[in-house]
Design a protein around this motif. Sequence first.
Motif, PDB file in Angstrom:
ATOM      1  N   SER A   1     157.418 -14.852 -90.945  1.00 53.92           N
ATOM      2  CA  SER A   1     158.090 -14.202 -92.058  1.00 53.92           C
ATOM      3  C   SER A   1     159.233 -13.329 -91.571  1.00 53.92           C
ATOM      4  CB  SER A   1     157.093 -13.346 -92.839  1.00 53.92           C
ATOM      5  OG  SER A   1     157.727 -12.684 -93.909  1.00 53.92           O
ATOM      6  N   TYR A   2     160.297 -13.313 -92.358  1.00 54.20           N
ATOM      7  CA  TYR A   2     161.464 -12.454 -92.129  1.00 54.20           C
ATOM      8  C   TYR A   2     162.019 -12.595 -90.714  1.00 54.20           C
ATOM      9  CZ  TYR A   2     164.592  -8.481 -92.764  1.00 54.20           C
ATOM     10  OH  TYR A   2     165.711  -7.690 -92.869  1.00 54.20           O
ATOM     11  N   ALA A   3     162.313 -13.822 -90.347  1.00 55.56           N
ATOM     12  CA  ALA A   3     162.968 -14.100 -89.071  1.00 55.56           C
ATOM     13  C   ALA A   3     164.015 -15.178 -89.305  1.00 55.56           C
ATOM     14  CB  ALA A   3     161.951 -14.571 -88.033  1.00 55.56           C
ATOM     15  N   PHE A   4     165.119 -15.061 -88.600  1.00 55.51           N
ATOM     16  CA  PHE A   4     166.182 -16.049 -88.745  1.00 55.51           C
ATOM     17  C   PHE A   4     165.858 -17.285 -87.915  1.00 55.51           C
ATOM     18  CE2 PHE A   4     168.028 -11.946 -89.772  1.00 55.51           C
ATOM     19  CZ  PHE A   4     168.587 -12.237 -91.018  1.00 55.51           C
ATOM     20  N   ALA A   5     166.451 -18.406 -88.308  1.00 51.75           N
ATOM     21  CA  ALA A   5     166.100 -19.688 -87.709  1.00 51.75           C
ATOM     22  C   ALA A   5     166.597 -19.808 -86.277  1.00 51.75           C
ATOM     23  CB  ALA A   5     166.676 -20.822 -88.539  1.00 51.75           C
ATOM     24  N   LEU A   6     165.718 -20.290 -85.408  1.00 53.06           N
ATOM     25  CA  LEU A   6     166.175 -20.816 -84.124  1.00 53.06           C
ATOM     26  C   LEU A   6     166.868 -22.149 -84.388  1.00 53.06           C
ATOM     27  CD1 LEU A   6     162.956 -20.041 -82.081  1.00 53.06           C
ATOM     28  CD2 LEU A   6     165.170 -18.925 -81.786  1.00 53.06           C
ATOM     29  N   VAL A   7     166.195 -22.974 -85.151  1.00 48.41           N
ATOM     30  CA  VAL A   7     166.737 -24.236 -85.656  1.00 48.41           C
ATOM     31  C   VAL A   7     166.093 -24.486 -87.016  1.00 48.41           C
ATOM     32  CG1 VAL A   7     166.750 -26.752 -85.382  1.00 48.41           C
ATOM     33  CG2 VAL A   7     167.177 -25.305 -83.406  1.00 48.41           C
ATOM     34  N   SER A   8     166.881 -24.922 -87.975  1.00 52.97           N
ATOM     35  CA  SER A   8     166.311 -25.356 -89.251  1.00 52.97           C
ATOM     36  C   SER A   8     166.946 -26.679 -89.642  1.00 52.97           C
ATOM     37  CB  SER A   8     166.521 -24.308 -90.346  1.00 52.97           C
ATOM     38  OG  SER A   8     167.901 -24.166 -90.642  1.00 52.97           O
ATOM     39  N   VAL A   9     166.241 -27.432 -90.485  1.00 56.56           N
ATOM     40  CA  VAL A   9     166.735 -28.733 -90.931  1.00 56.56           C
ATOM     41  C   VAL A   9     166.433 -28.909 -92.414  1.00 56.56           C
ATOM     42  CG1 VAL A   9     166.483 -31.241 -90.738  1.00 56.56           C
ATOM     43  CG2 VAL A   9     166.489 -29.830 -88.673  1.00 56.56           C
TER      44      VAL A   9
ATOM     45  N   THR B   1     162.964 -31.139 -84.388  1.00 55.70           N
ATOM     46  CA  THR B   1     162.897 -30.565 -85.738  1.00 55.70           C
ATOM     47  C   THR B   1     163.439 -31.550 -86.764  1.00 55.70           C
ATOM     48  OG1 THR B   1     163.207 -28.362 -84.771  1.00 55.70           O
ATOM     49  CG2 THR B   1     163.475 -28.548 -87.149  1.00 55.70           C
ATOM     50  N   ILE B   2     164.511 -32.248 -86.416  1.00 52.81           N
ATOM     51  CA  ILE B   2     165.053 -33.273 -87.317  1.00 52.81           C
ATOM     52  C   ILE B   2     164.003 -34.343 -87.603  1.00 52.81           C
ATOM     53  CG2 ILE B   2     166.736 -35.147 -87.503  1.00 52.81           C
ATOM     54  CD1 ILE B   2     168.670 -33.361 -85.868  1.00 52.81           C
ATOM     55  N   VAL B   3     163.370 -34.845 -86.551  1.00 53.33           N
ATOM     56  CA  VAL B   3     162.357 -35.894 -86.724  1.00 53.33           C
ATOM     57  C   VAL B   3     161.211 -35.404 -87.599  1.00 53.33           C
ATOM     58  CG1 VAL B   3     160.620 -37.287 -85.529  1.00 53.33           C
ATOM     59  CG2 VAL B   3     162.924 -37.084 -84.584  1.00 53.33           C
ATOM     60  N   GLN B   4     160.733 -34.180 -87.343  1.00 49.40           N
ATOM     61  CA  GLN B   4     159.598 -33.678 -88.118  1.00 49.40           C
ATOM     62  C   GLN B   4     159.985 -33.441 -89.573  1.00 49.40           C
ATOM     63  OE1 GLN B   4     156.337 -33.378 -86.883  1.00 49.40           O
ATOM     64  NE2 GLN B   4     156.040 -33.308 -89.099  1.00 49.40           N
TER      65      GLN B   4
END
Length: 327
Positions: A235-243, A315-318
Amino acid sequence: MNQFQYVRPTKNKAAIDTVAKEQTAMFIAGGTNLLDLMKRGIVVPEKLVDINKLPLRKIEKENGAVRIGALALNGEVAEDKLVLEKHPLLSQALNAGASAQLRNMATVGGNMLQRTRCPYFYDTALPCNKREPGTGCGALQGFNRMHAIFGHSDKCIAVHPSDMSVALVALDANVLVSGPKGDRKIPFAEFHRLPGDTPQIDTNLQKGELITAVEVPETAFTKNVNYLKIRDRASYAFALVSVAAALQIENNTIKDARLAMGGVAHKPWRLTDAEKALVGKPATEQTFRQAAEIAMRGAKAFEHNQFKLKLGPNTIVQALKNAAAAV
């Protein structure tokens, strides 16, 4: 924090005219990012123009699109029935952002305009071309674990922090703005800028222009979607990587696809080549891995964010697997 004047206009034109005419005047709505920047002395407006009395909060269907007013709150948009029905990917992305308290204060327009959370930007004792052009980028040779792997320059390697914006770029949204020269529509993919030689300029808004709404065209992506955010805590953390992943699947064949990443560039990063590679293929892990490989072409990491070169495609694959399995 320096002293400033505060006004609350009730008409769009009055708000626009004030900011257009006064060099350091700024719009304020929820203030969840702007107030932090003011407290740290990163921005020093002499006048704040509170736009909360402007009629910019509606969420409605209009001309084959969902029109979301710039003052609609992130929490309201995420739970809105029309958004949930037509654009569940956007709802997922909004719910992945910040905390419930902030989502209930932050606006759609403000979310788009939030500044990077790069620690070199926030620490006024450190060099930062985004905060003070010409001083250098402290992150280049510093601690750069959270930083960009796409689209960066030797002037800046910061990333854009918005989750909502990753979904909106994937959904081909448009930004509606009003300004001293009238109204215009900006494709979301062209709203934010890469750093280049001017990292201090985040968007293609002109002086005095006010975001009035975001327009999200209706699509077939109402079922097989997923917003996957990898972060250091839940919670309340910015993305390392998001998709943001959206698929249109018929008989296990991908008929259309949308794909975008966050936490990897100075702007929400659309993966158009990977989208094209998905179309016409079976919705299998092998297909997803091939698309992820294409998506990562051109990625360049730094000393502390090498892990993103592996985390990104995984992350893309998941996300694609999650989208394909959604019911």
